[in-house]
Scaffold this motif. Sequence first.
Motif, PDB file in Angstrom:
ATOM      1  N   SER A   1      -8.213  56.762  36.240  1.00 28.09           N
ATOM      2  CA  SER A   1      -8.054  56.438  34.820  1.00 28.09           C
ATOM      3  C   SER A   1      -8.592  57.616  34.028  1.00 28.09           C
ATOM      4  O   SER A   1      -9.291  58.486  34.581  1.00 28.09           O
ATOM      5  CB  SER A   1      -8.800  55.148  34.468  1.00 28.09           C
ATOM      6  OG  SER A   1     -10.173  55.264  34.785  1.00 28.09           O
TER       7      SER A   1
ATOM      8  N   SER B   1      -8.918  59.608  29.728  1.00 26.86           N
ATOM      9  CA  SER B   1      -8.684  59.605  28.285  1.00 26.86           C
ATOM     10  C   SER B   1      -8.314  60.997  27.807  1.00 26.86           C
ATOM     11  O   SER B   1      -8.635  62.005  28.438  1.00 26.86           O
ATOM     12  CB  SER B   1      -9.951  59.142  27.552  1.00 26.86           C
ATOM     13  OG  SER B   1     -11.023  60.052  27.784  1.00 26.86           O
TER      14      SER B   1
ATOM     15  N   GLU C   1      -1.127  62.032  23.000  1.00 28.43           N
ATOM     16  CA  GLU C   1      -0.095  61.906  24.032  1.00 28.43           C
ATOM     17  C   GLU C   1       0.428  63.276  24.422  1.00 28.43           C
ATOM     18  O   GLU C   1       0.397  64.228  23.636  1.00 28.43           O
ATOM     19  CB  GLU C   1       1.063  61.048  23.515  1.00 28.43           C
ATOM     20  CG  GLU C   1       0.704  59.606  23.209  1.00 28.43           C
ATOM     21  CD  GLU C   1       0.627  58.751  24.468  1.00 28.43           C
ATOM     22  OE1 GLU C   1       0.792  59.292  25.583  1.00 28.43           O
ATOM     23  OE2 GLU C   1       0.390  57.536  24.333  1.00 28.43           O
TER      24      GLU C   1
ATOM     25  N   LYS D   1       1.084  58.218  33.564  1.00 32.07           N
ATOM     26  CA  LYS D   1       1.302  56.803  33.251  1.00 32.07           C
ATOM     27  C   LYS D   1       2.388  56.210  34.135  1.00 32.07           C
ATOM     28  O   LYS D   1       2.280  55.089  34.634  1.00 32.07           O
ATOM     29  CB  LYS D   1       1.705  56.643  31.780  1.00 32.07           C
ATOM     30  CG  LYS D   1       0.566  56.716  30.792  1.00 32.07           C
ATOM     31  CD  LYS D   1       1.102  56.501  29.374  1.00 32.07           C
ATOM     32  CE  LYS D   1       0.007  56.582  28.339  1.00 32.07           C
ATOM     33  NZ  LYS D   1       0.534  56.386  26.958  1.00 32.07           N
TER      34      LYS D   1
ATOM     35  N   ASP E   1      -4.140  54.547  34.392  1.00 32.15           N
ATOM     36  CA  ASP E   1      -4.537  53.964  33.111  1.00 32.15           C
ATOM     37  C   ASP E   1      -4.987  55.076  32.175  1.00 32.15           C
ATOM     38  O   ASP E   1      -5.964  55.788  32.463  1.00 32.15           O
ATOM     39  CB  ASP E   1      -5.679  52.956  33.299  1.00 32.15           C
ATOM     40  CG  ASP E   1      -5.222  51.671  33.975  1.00 32.15           C
ATOM     41  OD1 ASP E   1      -4.044  51.312  33.814  1.00 32.15           O
ATOM     42  OD2 ASP E   1      -6.038  51.040  34.679  1.00 32.15           O
ATOM     43  N   ILE E   2      -4.288  55.216  31.059  1.00 33.50           N
ATOM     44  CA  ILE E   2      -4.569  56.286  30.105  1.00 33.50           C
ATOM     45  C   ILE E   2      -5.031  55.687  28.774  1.00 33.50           C
ATOM     46  O   ILE E   2      -4.416  54.756  28.254  1.00 33.50           O
ATOM     47  CB  ILE E   2      -3.324  57.160  29.857  1.00 33.50           C
ATOM     48  CG1 ILE E   2      -2.818  57.784  31.175  1.00 33.50           C
ATOM     49  CG2 ILE E   2      -3.621  58.244  28.822  1.00 33.50           C
ATOM     50  CD1 ILE E   2      -3.728  58.804  31.791  1.00 33.50           C
ATOM     51  N   TYR E   3      -6.096  56.257  28.230  1.00 33.43           N
ATOM     52  CA  TYR E   3      -6.599  55.850  26.923  1.00 33.43           C
ATOM     53  C   TYR E   3      -6.438  57.014  25.945  1.00 33.43           C
ATOM     54  O   TYR E   3      -6.835  58.147  26.259  1.00 33.43           O
ATOM     55  CB  TYR E   3      -8.079  55.461  27.001  1.00 33.43           C
ATOM     56  CG  TYR E   3      -8.372  54.341  27.971  1.00 33.43           C
ATOM     57  CD1 TYR E   3      -8.309  53.018  27.567  1.00 33.43           C
ATOM     58  CD2 TYR E   3      -8.708  54.626  29.304  1.00 33.43           C
ATOM     59  CE1 TYR E   3      -8.582  51.982  28.469  1.00 33.43           C
ATOM     60  CE2 TYR E   3      -8.974  53.604  30.209  1.00 33.43           C
ATOM     61  CZ  TYR E   3      -8.912  52.284  29.773  1.00 33.43           C
ATOM     62  OH  TYR E   3      -9.171  51.272  30.659  1.00 33.43           O
ATOM     63  N   ILE E   4      -5.840  56.731  24.792  1.00 33.16           N
ATOM     64  CA  ILE E   4      -5.722  57.752  23.763  1.00 33.16           C
ATOM     65  C   ILE E   4      -6.917  57.601  22.823  1.00 33.16           C
ATOM     66  O   ILE E   4      -7.108  56.570  22.181  1.00 33.16           O
ATOM     67  CB  ILE E   4      -4.402  57.629  22.979  1.00 33.16           C
ATOM     68  CG1 ILE E   4      -3.212  57.756  23.937  1.00 33.16           C
ATOM     69  CG2 ILE E   4      -4.323  58.699  21.885  1.00 33.16           C
ATOM     70  CD1 ILE E   4      -3.178  59.060  24.728  1.00 33.16           C
TER      71      ILE E   4
ATOM     72  N   HIS F   1     -11.300  58.864  22.555  1.00 27.31           N
ATOM     73  CA  HIS F   1     -12.492  58.766  23.393  1.00 27.31           C
ATOM     74  C   HIS F   1     -13.388  57.620  22.939  1.00 27.31           C
ATOM     75  O   HIS F   1     -13.692  57.487  21.754  1.00 27.31           O
ATOM     76  CB  HIS F   1     -13.263  60.089  23.370  1.00 27.31           C
ATOM     77  CG  HIS F   1     -12.484  61.250  23.886  1.00 27.31           C
ATOM     78  ND1 HIS F   1     -12.116  61.380  25.208  1.00 27.31           N
ATOM     79  CD2 HIS F   1     -11.973  62.347  23.260  1.00 27.31           C
ATOM     80  CE1 HIS F   1     -11.436  62.502  25.377  1.00 27.31           C
ATOM     81  NE2 HIS F   1     -11.325  63.097  24.203  1.00 27.31           N
ATOM     82  N   ASP F   2     -13.792  56.788  23.901  1.00 26.53           N
ATOM     83  CA  ASP F   2     -14.630  55.618  23.615  1.00 26.53           C
ATOM     84  C   ASP F   2     -15.403  55.286  24.894  1.00 26.53           C
ATOM     85  O   ASP F   2     -14.803  55.189  25.969  1.00 26.53           O
ATOM     86  CB  ASP F   2     -13.730  54.441  23.209  1.00 26.53           C
ATOM     87  CG  ASP F   2     -14.517  53.233  22.746  1.00 26.53           C
ATOM     88  OD1 ASP F   2     -15.642  53.016  23.245  1.00 26.53           O
ATOM     89  OD2 ASP F   2     -14.005  52.490  21.893  1.00 26.53           O
TER      90      ASP F   2
ATOM     91  N   ASN G   1     -14.046  52.922  27.480  1.00 22.29           N
ATOM     92  CA  ASN G   1     -12.940  53.301  28.368  1.00 22.29           C
ATOM     93  C   ASN G   1     -13.401  53.418  29.827  1.00 22.29           C
ATOM     94  O   ASN G   1     -12.601  53.267  30.749  1.00 22.29           O
ATOM     95  CB  ASN G   1     -12.335  54.638  27.933  1.00 22.29           C
ATOM     96  CG  ASN G   1     -11.656  54.583  26.581  1.00 22.29           C
ATOM     97  OD1 ASN G   1     -11.265  53.499  26.130  1.00 22.29           O
ATOM     98  ND2 ASN G   1     -11.512  55.726  25.929  1.00 22.29           N
TER      99      ASN G   1
ATOM    100  N   GLU H   1     -17.979  59.744  25.577  1.00 23.12           N
ATOM    101  CA  GLU H   1     -17.776  59.244  26.943  1.00 23.12           C
ATOM    102  C   GLU H   1     -18.689  59.965  27.929  1.00 23.12           C
ATOM    103  O   GLU H   1     -19.271  59.338  28.826  1.00 23.12           O
ATOM    104  CB  GLU H   1     -16.310  59.423  27.350  1.00 23.12           C
ATOM    105  CG  GLU H   1     -15.360  58.505  26.589  1.00 23.12           C
ATOM    106  CD  GLU H   1     -13.902  58.809  26.872  1.00 23.12           C
ATOM    107  OE1 GLU H   1     -13.070  57.905  26.703  1.00 23.12           O
ATOM    108  OE2 GLU H   1     -13.597  59.961  27.253  1.00 23.12           O
TER     109      GLU H   1
END
Length: 478
Positions: A36, A38, A42, A50, A55-58, A60-61, A64, A84
């Motif tokens: 996974s 981030s 895109e 993908k 699992d990709i997160y757009i 930063h958090d 995630n 992160e």
Amino acid sequence: MENIAKNLKKVFFIGIGGTGMSALALFLLEDGKVISGSDKKESRSLLKLKQKGVDIYIGHDPANIADDVDVVVYSGAIPPDNCELVSAKKRNIPVLSRAQMLSKIIEQKFSVAVAGTHGKTTTTSMISKMLNDAGLDPSFLIGGELNDYGANARHGSGPYIVIEADESDGSFLNYNPNIAVITNIDFDHPSFFKDLKMVEEYFEKFMRGISKDGKLIVCGDHIINRKVAEKITDKEIIFYGFGDDNQVQCKNVILSGFGSCYDLYIYGKKIREVTLNVPGMHNVLNSLAAFSVAKIIGLDFVSACDSIASFSGVRRRFELKCKDPYIIDDYAHHPEEIKAVLNTARNIFKNKNLVLIFQPHRFSRTKKFLSSFCNVLTQTDVLVLFDIYPAGEKVLDPHLGNKLFEECKRRMKDNVFFVSKESIYELIQEIHNESNIYLFMGAGDITKICDKVVSIFLEIKKDQSKQVNDSNTSEFST
């Protein structure tokens, strides 16, 4: 930490969309790891990951990163205060840079690392294909997408791994390969290296850091290469190039269209004639590096030559995107790289108009090499400049792109334009004629603009064809 690459199950990547990071993620995915990651926006590489189930997160958090992640890998472009990265450290999740993780991986196989300011990607790709075609099923991680495989990484079952050793931030010193290839040593990445002397020092450290019984393969025609390599007295060195003082040498080179042929000599003995289906003298040198690896490993040269002959190149390395008109997309972003592409284009497209559409990459590089950029950019027939692609850098000088344009305009006088991404399409339609060859160059997002220009020309051809068909139908009906 020593066995982390072998034992881990779940990996999170911060900045997973970068070329090197996406390759590492794909490699570990094919090795059965759960991946996974981030990134801030895109991209083509994210879409590919993908599609393979990553699992990709757009954006930063800290949320995630799942609690059961075994290790977090971060890109060199990620700042120390990234939320992160900070969270992973607070939660005592092991954290590795991309280079640190890759160094753990290559320890498990016989490794070939290709370093150099220019030519790394194509050389790494040639070596990878050559080993694969020999039935050795190599692993590889490359800074570009091989046309032959449609990927920038693969986890193979064989004993060899081939990697591109990026020098841009000095992180290639993490690697201790069995074979190190040095294509050239030039001054670049001024945001990290202060001068050429510092670049030389890092390459010397890299050469000294190869495995105890490791071997060096060095382009001997490059003066700085040879000077640095000859300081290494405790390693076997194979020099390659055009000159007679190289152990692996080419003679009787003939450049022809999008390819070339030459006679391959090793230690003064002619091996056979080699045919390449990628253009330019620089690719002749890249192929000699690959044959040097073949010599050390002990590959059959008939198989090796056949493999190199069928090598179809790498995405964005003199990539032919359209034939009517001819449109080339290339990653060149350093003066020496632009020079090589222009020379190749001049050789192929004689008596044609070269239209160079260039997007400078990074403020630090543009500022440091402004004069050199002007020298080479003004060798084209028509020059179209975009503003600088920052690639994460702070805007050092908002007028720097315009300064580059003004200096080029002073030298060229006519046929030089400074445009926005929105106005480029109208400009191309204005300047287009049948003699134009379009060369898109840069390491930023210029490839997207190139693709749109290609689609516009294809639509025009489609409409013209439809009009001809409609006219013929009308005449037939009459």
